[in-house]
Scaffold this motif. Sequence first.
Motif: not given
Length: 332
Positions: A104, A116, A123, A299
Amino acid sequence: MAAGCCGVKKQKLSSSPPSGSGGGGGASSSSHCSGESQCRAGELGLGGAGTRLNGLGGLTGGGSGSGCTLSPPEGCGGGGGIALSPPPSCGVGTLLSTPAAATSSSPSSSSAAPSSSPGSRKMVVSAEMCCFCFDVLYCHLYGYQQPRTPRFTNEPYPLFVTWKIGRDKRLRGCIGTFSAMNLHSGLREYTLTSALKDSRFPPMTRDELPRLFCSVSLLTNFEDVCDYLDWEVGVHGIRIEFINEKGSKRTATYLPEVAKEQGWDHIQTIDSLLRKGGYKAPITNEFRKTIKLTRYRSEKMTLSYAEYLAHRQHHHFQNGIGHPLPPYNHYS
């Protein structure tokens, strides 16, 4: 291999060299590090440890010039008159393997833990990572024993730690690495490196703690692409490799949030990155086509000091912190 992050003033971009650029080492660091939220990194070779980079395309530390240009690799001779040709490899391939869980790329909010969405993986980055960075910095500044091993994953990732300060969130320090490091040691190391050894700023002090914001960025999904325009503003970070006017190989990068925050399109971002990497000749479309470009994602989690204190009040001693929490009135 380390890298760094920096805010910049919004620039007027053009395809010709900046006035007064001359033949020196590029603009001084103060000329492009006084704004907010632009991350920069220099040489991005993905093997080995150690070289510290700062995020507008150059090595940190001493030496002449701005710290925004890279020393040529060994074996790269000087001289001019090189023939321009397209990058040799045009296939899309993974440049750096990262753990499968980190797929992600949406930045999460400063206060909410990452979640998520349906069909996507959870993540990896978390608020606890930012708390750990605050723990490390707090312990260092107050002379406490460093915090114990945290409970979040210790998988290896390329990472950045960014510090901003005040209501306007001015950049206060940002350095990271494009070599995958185990998160426990990597975050511990780059917390202090970015807070104390970013050459653009003086070392942080205790008095600044209450106004700090900490961001942790984990870099994932590195891909070589053939077309230098094959990346999405606000989604991908980009790393470029090019041959400068003297025949030397140079590399530079912007993290994913930079182009969107600066309001740049693809060409403006590429041209700015070339300048930050030390390219001084006129930038033509033919030259842009010779750039080797790698795109990647990240991220990101951000936490304020107030959020850190609130988190630690609820999770004291359960998450590896062994020092007393600071009294609120000391930081009011």
